[in-house]
Design a protein around this motif. Structure first.
Motif, mmCIF file in Angstrom:
data_model
loop_
_atom_site.group_PDB
_atom_site.id
_atom_site.type_symbol
_atom_site.label_atom_id
_atom_site.label_comp_id
_atom_site.label_asym_id
_atom_site.label_seq_id
_atom_site.Cartn_x
_atom_site.Cartn_y
_atom_site.Cartn_z
ATOM 1 N N THR A 204 8.218 37.879 31.946
ATOM 2 C CA THR A 204 9.737 37.964 32.672
ATOM 3 C C THR A 204 10.707 38.600 31.727
ATOM 4 O O THR A 204 12.021 38.616 32.191
ATOM 5 C CB THR A 204 10.083 36.602 33.218
ATOM 6 O OG1 THR A 204 10.231 35.822 32.204
ATOM 7 C CG2 THR A 204 9.187 36.357 34.346
ATOM 8 N N HIS A 205 10.453 38.696 30.235
ATOM 9 C CA HIS A 205 11.451 38.879 29.427
ATOM 10 C C HIS A 205 10.850 39.772 28.213
ATOM 11 O O HIS A 205 10.478 39.231 27.167
ATOM 12 C CB HIS A 205 12.309 37.975 29.267
ATOM 13 C CG HIS A 205 13.584 38.266 28.386
ATOM 14 N ND1 HIS A 205 14.736 37.926 28.856
ATOM 15 C CD2 HIS A 205 13.760 38.708 27.171
ATOM 16 C CE1 HIS A 205 15.784 38.359 28.367
ATOM 17 N NE2 HIS A 205 15.240 38.812 27.159
ATOM 18 N N CYS A 206 10.504 41.089 28.187
ATOM 19 C CA CYS A 206 10.154 41.763 26.905
ATOM 20 C C CYS A 206 10.829 43.072 26.663
ATOM 21 O O CYS A 206 11.064 43.786 27.757
ATOM 22 C CB CYS A 206 8.585 41.887 27.048
ATOM 23 S SG CYS A 206 8.002 42.695 28.669
ATOM 24 N N HIS A 207 11.281 43.280 25.515
ATOM 25 C CA HIS A 207 12.125 44.570 25.298
ATOM 26 C C HIS A 207 11.399 45.672 25.125
ATOM 27 O O HIS A 207 11.245 46.193 23.838
ATOM 28 C CB HIS A 207 13.104 44.174 24.005
ATOM 29 C CG HIS A 207 13.971 42.963 24.577
ATOM 30 N ND1 HIS A 207 15.169 43.616 25.206
ATOM 31 C CD2 HIS A 207 13.908 41.590 24.258
ATOM 32 C CE1 HIS A 207 15.808 42.065 25.675
ATOM 33 N NE2 HIS A 207 15.283 41.199 24.755
ATOM 34 N N LEU A 208 10.445 46.175 25.979
ATOM 35 C CA LEU A 208 9.438 47.297 25.616
ATOM 36 C C LEU A 208 10.339 48.626 25.338
ATOM 37 O O LEU A 208 9.635 49.635 24.999
ATOM 38 C CB LEU A 208 8.655 47.310 26.858
ATOM 39 C CG LEU A 208 7.847 46.286 27.111
ATOM 40 C CD1 LEU A 208 6.848 46.433 28.474
ATOM 41 C CD2 LEU A 208 6.679 46.022 26.069
ATOM 42 N N VAL B 130 11.701 44.274 31.672
ATOM 43 C CA VAL B 130 12.745 44.879 30.596
ATOM 44 C C VAL B 130 14.229 44.804 30.811
ATOM 45 O O VAL B 130 14.897 45.343 31.520
ATOM 46 C CB VAL B 130 12.237 46.037 30.125
ATOM 47 C CG1 VAL B 130 12.967 46.672 28.899
ATOM 48 C CG2 VAL B 130 10.704 46.217 30.061
ATOM 49 N N PRO B 131 14.798 43.530 30.152
ATOM 50 C CA PRO B 131 16.205 43.350 30.217
ATOM 51 C C PRO B 131 16.913 44.364 29.344
ATOM 52 O O PRO B 131 16.593 44.937 28.299
ATOM 53 C CB PRO B 131 16.193 42.027 29.706
ATOM 54 C CG PRO B 131 15.131 41.612 28.846
ATOM 55 C CD PRO B 131 14.056 42.582 29.274
ATOM 56 N N GLY B 132 18.082 44.778 29.975
ATOM 57 C CA GLY B 132 18.976 45.305 29.234
ATOM 58 C C GLY B 132 19.951 44.651 28.191
ATOM 59 O O GLY B 132 20.076 43.564 28.254
ATOM 60 N N GLY C 12 20.918 41.830 33.915
ATOM 61 C CA GLY C 12 20.674 41.177 32.605
ATOM 62 C C GLY C 12 20.291 42.017 31.442
ATOM 63 O O GLY C 12 20.093 43.391 31.677
ATOM 64 N N GLU C 13 20.410 41.426 30.030
ATOM 65 C CA GLU C 13 20.569 39.837 30.130
ATOM 66 C C GLU C 13 22.110 39.746 29.803
ATOM 67 O O GLU C 13 22.572 40.329 29.022
ATOM 68 C CB GLU C 13 19.606 39.547 29.097
ATOM 69 C CG GLU C 13 19.558 40.069 27.766
ATOM 70 C CD GLU C 13 18.787 39.360 26.733
ATOM 71 O OE1 GLU C 13 18.897 38.359 26.476
ATOM 72 O OE2 GLU C 13 18.017 40.053 26.142
ATOM 73 N N ILE C 14 22.582 38.628 30.616
ATOM 74 C CA ILE C 14 24.127 38.621 30.629
ATOM 75 C C ILE C 14 24.275 37.042 30.313
ATOM 76 O O ILE C 14 23.449 36.023 30.492
ATOM 77 C CB ILE C 14 24.598 38.938 31.953
ATOM 78 C CG1 ILE C 14 24.117 37.986 32.899
ATOM 79 C CG2 ILE C 14 24.390 40.384 32.206
ATOM 80 C CD1 ILE C 14 24.921 38.102 34.564
ATOM 81 N N MET D 174 16.837 31.603 33.487
ATOM 82 C CA MET D 174 17.578 31.170 32.304
ATOM 83 C C MET D 174 16.352 31.644 31.085
ATOM 84 O O MET D 174 15.180 30.807 31.097
ATOM 85 C CB MET D 174 17.893 29.916 32.162
ATOM 86 C CG MET D 174 18.305 29.254 30.867
ATOM 87 S SD MET D 174 19.443 30.043 30.227
ATOM 88 C CE MET D 174 20.964 29.294 30.814
ATOM 89 N N HIS D 175 16.830 32.546 30.353
ATOM 90 C CA HIS D 175 15.689 33.109 29.594
ATOM 91 C C HIS D 175 15.552 32.309 28.335
ATOM 92 O O HIS D 175 16.536 32.029 27.625
ATOM 93 C CB HIS D 175 15.866 34.631 29.197
ATOM 94 C CG HIS D 175 16.075 35.058 27.948
ATOM 95 N ND1 HIS D 175 15.053 35.376 27.052
ATOM 96 C CD2 HIS D 175 17.050 35.575 27.108
ATOM 97 C CE1 HIS D 175 15.453 35.613 25.768
ATOM 98 N NE2 HIS D 175 16.572 35.841 25.982
ATOM 99 N N ALA D 176 14.410 32.022 27.683
ATOM 100 C CA ALA D 176 14.342 31.551 26.331
ATOM 101 C C ALA D 176 15.172 30.139 26.271
ATOM 102 O O ALA D 176 15.785 30.099 25.353
ATOM 103 C CB ALA D 176 14.392 32.385 25.261
ATOM 104 N N THR E 197 7.659 36.689 26.732
ATOM 105 C CA THR E 197 7.577 36.771 25.560
ATOM 106 C C THR E 197 8.651 36.632 24.426
ATOM 107 O O THR E 197 8.742 36.447 23.339
ATOM 108 C CB THR E 197 6.464 37.795 25.045
ATOM 109 O OG1 THR E 197 7.030 38.921 25.490
ATOM 110 C CG2 THR E 197 5.037 37.387 25.639
ATOM 111 N N ASP E 198 9.654 37.638 25.293
ATOM 112 C CA ASP E 198 11.014 38.071 24.481
ATOM 113 C C ASP E 198 10.396 38.842 23.511
ATOM 114 O O ASP E 198 11.208 39.201 22.299
ATOM 115 C CB ASP E 198 11.647 36.895 23.991
ATOM 116 C CG ASP E 198 13.109 37.515 23.369
ATOM 117 O OD1 ASP E 198 13.856 38.499 24.147
ATOM 118 O OD2 ASP E 198 13.774 36.669 22.751
ATOM 119 N N ALA E 199 9.286 39.742 23.594
ATOM 120 C CA ALA E 199 8.762 40.409 22.563
ATOM 121 C C ALA E 199 9.924 41.801 22.079
ATOM 122 O O ALA E 199 10.547 42.064 23.184
ATOM 123 C CB ALA E 199 7.666 41.308 23.165
HETATM 124 ZN ZN LIG Z 1 16.066 39.098 25.098
#
Ligand SMILES: [Zn+2]
Length: 258
Positions: free
Chosen positions: A12-16, A42-44, A96-98, A156-158, A206-208
């Motif tokens: 649900t959250h990876c910066h590909l 992929v969040p902005g 997101g992400e905000i 709510m991420h990480a 992952t927040d990769a």
């Molecule tokens: Zn992030």
């Protein structure tokens, strides 16, 4: 990584869209699929990334962009950029992400302005939001309440707060995302969240390329390692990984409509 044909995980959250992936992206996605990870949100972060996010989503199956301005770039949230966001956002799964993060050297007034404007856009479009928040949980809850964010909810991420704080966000319609920190030996707080929060309110990320899980710490993170996050949550809760996978995927599908 084991081939997990039966798993159907969502990172649900990876910066590909980040440079580190670029030409490796097809291989990174294949490794993820081998590990049972089939969808990628992929969040902005910076408005300059939105074009590339849209492009990788067009050229690869399973990539879902969420356009937005990260609190570390809140000073870029002027009229023109917010208008551009309003044009792009209807094609996204979330805004997101905000959020708020006083650990960055951006004035809190600017962060709050960017946060509120993007929340209002999310509400106008009926899109959920991906929250980034560190050390400003009360203020974030206050703004979410004032802006009626419970009408759209989100993730709510990480999350790095307490169980009690997590329950406040859950009450406002947010899922709590468990990241690679849950796999780190001695990281007691993420383990407590993974154990005590209702499974119906958890999603995985992952927040990769950041926050690499054990035992891959020291290397760049990638969505294939979501299997490590899943494994830790299952172990902590005394559940079968498949059961945790099924419910957390269902939660993400419900929130993001993917
Ligand atoms: Zn992030």
């Amino acid at each position: 990584m084991q081939c997990e044909d039966d798993l159907d995980l969502i990172d649900t959250h990876c910066h590909l869209d980040q440079d580190i992936f670029s030409v490796r992206l097809p291989r990174v996605l294949e490794a993820a699929r081998q590990a049972g990870v089939r969808r990628f949100v992929v969040p902005g972060v910076h408005p300059g990334d939105w074009g590339r996010m849209a492009a990788i989503a067009r050229s690869h199956d399973g990539i879902f962009p969420a356009f937005g301005i990260h609190p570390m770039h809140a000073d870029l949230a002027d009229g023109a950029t917010l208008s551009q966001l309003a044009v792009l956002a209807p094609g996204a799964v979330a805004i997101g992400e905000i959020g708020l993060d006083p650990t960055y050297p951006i004035r809190l007034e600017a962060q709050e302005y960017a946060f509120r404007e993007q929340l209002r856009l999310a509400l106008a479009l009926g899109l959920p939001v991906l929250l980034h928040c560190r050390r400003a949980f009360q203020r974030t809850l206050h703004i979410l309440g004032e802006e009626n964010a419970d009408r759209v909810g989100g993730i709510m991420h990480a999350f790095s707060g307490s169980v009690e704080m997590a329950l406040e966000f859950i009450r406002l319609g947010f899922a709590i995302s468990i990241s690679g920190t849950v796999t780190w030996p001695n990281a007691l707080r993420p383990a407590k969240l993974a154990l005590e929060l209702p499974l119906e309110s958890l999603v995985l990320e992952t927040d990769a390329p950041d926050m690499t899980p054990h035992p891959f710490r020291g290397q760049p993170n990638q969505p294939a390692y979501l299997a490590c996050v899943l494994g830790s949550v299952a172990l902590i809760r005394g559940m079968h990984p498949q059961e945790v996978a099924r419910q957390t995927t269902r939660n993400a599908v419900t929130i993001l409509s993917i």
